[in-house]
Design a protein around this motif. Structure first.
Motif, PDB file in Angstrom:
ATOM      1  N   SER A  38       0.841  -1.212   0.000  1.00  0.00           N
ATOM      2  CA  SER A  38       0.000   0.000   0.000  1.00  0.00           C
ATOM      3  C   SER A  38       0.868   1.250   0.000  1.00  0.00           C
ATOM      4  N   LEU A  41       1.448   2.620  -3.356  1.00  0.00           N
ATOM      5  CA  LEU A  41       0.342   3.417  -3.912  1.00  0.00           C
ATOM      6  C   LEU A  41       0.413   4.864  -3.417  1.00  0.00           C
ATOM      7  N   GLU A  70      -4.294   7.801 -15.008  1.00  0.00           N
ATOM      8  CA  GLU A  70      -4.583   6.419 -14.640  1.00  0.00           C
ATOM      9  C   GLU A  70      -3.441   5.923 -13.767  1.00  0.00           C
ATOM     10  N   ARG A  72      -2.041   2.831 -11.380  1.00  0.00           N
ATOM     11  CA  ARG A  72      -2.314   1.394 -11.267  1.00  0.00           C
ATOM     12  C   ARG A  72      -1.192   0.673 -10.538  1.00  0.00           C
ATOM     13  N   TRP A 114      -8.919   6.630  -1.219  1.00  0.00           N
ATOM     14  CA  TRP A 114      -8.623   6.155  -2.582  1.00  0.00           C
ATOM     15  C   TRP A 114      -7.675   4.948  -2.530  1.00  0.00           C
ATOM     16  N   VAL A 115      -6.608   5.060  -1.755  1.00  0.00           N
ATOM     17  CA  VAL A 115      -5.652   3.937  -1.648  1.00  0.00           C
ATOM     18  C   VAL A 115      -6.364   2.701  -1.081  1.00  0.00           C
ATOM     19  N   GLN A 118      -8.376   0.871  -3.614  1.00  0.00           N
ATOM     20  CA  GLN A 118      -7.565   0.095  -4.577  1.00  0.00           C
ATOM     21  C   GLN A 118      -7.169  -1.245  -3.975  1.00  0.00           C
ATOM     22  N   VAL A 119      -6.778  -1.216  -2.690  1.00  0.00           N
ATOM     23  CA  VAL A 119      -6.270  -2.433  -2.053  1.00  0.00           C
ATOM     24  C   VAL A 119      -7.413  -3.417  -1.780  1.00  0.00           C
ATOM     25  N   ARG A 121     -10.020  -3.838  -3.445  1.00  0.00           N
ATOM     26  CA  ARG A 121     -10.575  -4.390  -4.687  1.00  0.00           C
ATOM     27  C   ARG A 121      -9.895  -5.699  -5.103  1.00  0.00           C
TER      28      ARG A 121
END
Ligand code: DC
Length: 216
Positions: A38, A41, A70, A72, A114-115, A118-119, A121
């Protein structure tokens, strides 16, 4: 060898330069699952902001940067990679320029959300590494580890990865500890390991034992 249940998340949290990434990477390999950084990110968001010329104290502009590009993370087993608009910027994210700003970026609640999204998901099983993986992000993780080490030992480990003097690296680590403190509390149910005096192999071995104690 320990077989992680299919939906298991293992969290490895700890302070700056506590060896989390190397430990998480090796532990994940031995468990035959991916690991997820993380911190990388947060570093990616920081690099994007620096490239856009944005002040890292300005949350609104940071969110505009997240919208404009973007960003990723690819959690490969041999090391996580990060991409900014399809450009691999992993090496740039490990620079002192990013080191010096990332804690400020990580202060913003909306960046943290936001971070975290992402994790969360990603499909388990995996080993997630950071500061708050066992608290804010995966409170129900199957096993939780928190690594500590003195700031001197952490600076000694990091100085070999940066083109800087020991004194500068040590000072920067202590400054980041202060800024990161609020987001770096160990989970109440995490098992803590102090790694001064332990090399990487010894730490990995001990962490695997601690994970086994929790995954029964
Ligand atoms: O682990 P690292 O040094 O690559 O992390 C970079 C920065 O990101 C660190 O200064 C604090 C922040 N961070 C965080 O606040 N929460 C996380 N889960 C991971 C990193």
């Amino acid at each position: 060898m320990l077989n992680l249940p299919k939906n298991a998340v293992v969290t490895i949290d700890g302070l700056a330069a506590s060896g989390k990434s190397s430990v998480a990477k090796n532990v994940a390999r031995l468990l035959s699952v991916p690991y997820v950084s993380s911190g990388l990110l947060y570093r990616l968001v920081t690099l994007a902001a620096l490239e856009d010329g944005i002040k890292t104290t300005d949350e609104r502009s940071l969110l505009d940067t997240l919208d404009a590009h973007e960003l990723r993370l690819e959690p490969r087993n041999d090391g996580n990679r990060v991409y900014l608009d399809d450009r691999d910027v992993t090496d740039e994210c490990a620079s002192s320029r990013v080191d010096n700003e990332v804690s400020r970026v990580a202060q913003h609640g909306l960046v943290r959300s936001w971070v975290n999204a992402q994790v969360r998901r990603l499909a388990p099983p995996f080993v997630a590494e950071g500061r708050d993986m066992g608290t804010a992000v995966f409170p129900h993780a199957r096993a939780k580890i928190f690594l500590t080490a003195s700031s001197k030992v952490r600076a000694e480990r990091r100085v070999s990865e940066r083109n800087e003097t020991f004194e500068n690296v040590h000072l920067a680590i202590e400054e980041r500890d202060g800024l990161d403190a609020d987001n770096s509390e160990p989970a109440a149910d995490a098992l803590q390991l102090h790694t001064d005096g332990l090399n990487l192999d010894q730490t990995v071995k001990r962490v695997l034992e601690l994970i086994k104690q929790q995954v029964k």
